[in-house]
Design a protein around this motif. Sequence first.
Motif, PDB file in Angstrom:
ATOM      1  N   GLU A 106      48.222  32.329  42.706  1.00  0.00           N
ATOM      2  CA  GLU A 106      48.671  31.456  41.500  1.00  0.00           C
ATOM      3  C   GLU A 106      48.880  30.041  41.835  1.00  0.00           C
ATOM      4  OE1 GLU A 106      50.364  34.154  42.931  1.00  0.00           O
ATOM      5  OE2 GLU A 106      50.434  35.655  41.414  1.00  0.00           O
ATOM      6  N   SER A 107      49.036  29.609  42.804  1.00  0.00           N
ATOM      7  CA  SER A 107      49.058  28.336  43.145  1.00  0.00           C
ATOM      8  C   SER A 107      47.590  27.404  43.294  1.00  0.00           C
ATOM      9  CB  SER A 107      49.909  28.053  44.406  1.00  0.00           C
ATOM     10  OG  SER A 107      49.416  28.364  45.365  1.00  0.00           O
ATOM     11  N   LYS A 117      53.555  27.763  37.690  1.00  0.00           N
ATOM     12  CA  LYS A 117      52.638  27.628  38.925  1.00  0.00           C
ATOM     13  C   LYS A 117      51.916  26.593  39.194  1.00  0.00           C
ATOM     14  CE  LYS A 117      54.097  31.457  40.983  1.00  0.00           C
ATOM     15  NZ  LYS A 117      54.509  31.571  42.414  1.00  0.00           N
ATOM     16  N   VAL A 118      51.719  25.889  38.239  1.00  0.00           N
ATOM     17  CA  VAL A 118      50.407  24.876  37.950  1.00  0.00           C
ATOM     18  C   VAL A 118      51.201  23.577  38.797  1.00  0.00           C
ATOM     19  CG1 VAL A 118      49.559  23.120  36.372  1.00  0.00           C
ATOM     20  CG2 VAL A 118      49.423  25.586  36.106  1.00  0.00           C
ATOM     21  N   VAL A 119      50.356  22.808  39.690  1.00  0.00           N
ATOM     22  CA  VAL A 119      50.656  21.353  40.076  1.00  0.00           C
ATOM     23  C   VAL A 119      50.159  20.449  38.820  1.00  0.00           C
ATOM     24  CG1 VAL A 119      50.155  19.622  41.727  1.00  0.00           C
ATOM     25  CG2 VAL A 119      50.559  22.021  42.229  1.00  0.00           C
ATOM     26  N   CYS A 120      50.787  19.661  38.527  1.00  0.00           N
ATOM     27  CA  CYS A 120      50.752  18.992  37.383  1.00  0.00           C
ATOM     28  C   CYS A 120      50.624  17.448  37.831  1.00  0.00           C
ATOM     29  CB  CYS A 120      51.644  18.960  36.027  1.00  0.00           C
ATOM     30  SG  CYS A 120      51.078  17.875  34.836  1.00  0.00           S
ATOM     31  N   ILE A 121      49.762  16.636  37.549  1.00  0.00           N
ATOM     32  CA  ILE A 121      49.689  15.125  37.889  1.00  0.00           C
ATOM     33  C   ILE A 121      49.056  14.324  37.029  1.00  0.00           C
ATOM     34  CG2 ILE A 121      48.859  13.592  39.599  1.00  0.00           C
ATOM     35  CD1 ILE A 121      48.259  15.633  41.549  1.00  0.00           C
ATOM     36  N   HIS A 141      41.735  35.178  37.558  1.00  0.00           N
ATOM     37  CA  HIS A 141      41.253  35.303  38.963  1.00  0.00           C
ATOM     38  C   HIS A 141      42.594  34.949  39.765  1.00  0.00           C
ATOM     39  CE1 HIS A 141      36.976  35.764  39.413  1.00  0.00           C
ATOM     40  NE2 HIS A 141      36.721  35.168  38.404  1.00  0.00           N
ATOM     41  N   ALA A 142      43.439  33.949  39.312  1.00  0.00           N
ATOM     42  CA  ALA A 142      44.441  33.585  40.225  1.00  0.00           C
ATOM     43  C   ALA A 142      45.503  34.792  40.339  1.00  0.00           C
ATOM     44  CB  ALA A 142      45.228  32.431  39.674  1.00  0.00           C
TER      45      ALA A 142
END
Length: 166
Positions: free
Chosen positions: A101-102, A127-131, A94-95
């Motif tokens: 992508e974000s 493109k991933v926000v990783c926490i 989907h992204a």
Amino acid sequence: MKLRHYQPLLEEFNYDAFISYSHYDKTWVKSLHDRLQTKGFSFCLDDKDFLVGVDIAECVVKAINSSRKVIFVITEDFLKSSWGTYEVEMTRMHAFREGRESMVIVILMYDIKKDKLPKALKEIWYKVVCIVWPSDTEAPYNSEDIFYEKLSIALTDGRTQMCENK
């Protein structure tokens, strides 16, 4: 078979995020949900938002479609789950098809290493926000408060696109 439930993403969203997790982590996810909901965020969770009698794969696609972001809570149990892998693959599809992508936020729990992640997630890692969930609370800047602050910032990104009549 995976693409059979694909639908184009909506332009407006009902939720800030769909939370994808292993049911073994349900208690922790409920705590995450409750804490962030008090800050005004809305979430799609399978237990409260999936309709009984509707195919789970269809519900997953609808959840991704109606959410601005998708949060993956990555634990050992998530990595063993075929549904977790399915949700990652559907989100990636989907992204990229919709130019969003974000939209992916990854929460790494309990020292999970990147090399253990599903292939579909590694392919979009840039493109991933990783926490990372704080496992060593003695380390500076590694507290639950800072974790929730970072997650709130990631969820706020792009929030002006939210559906007004949510």
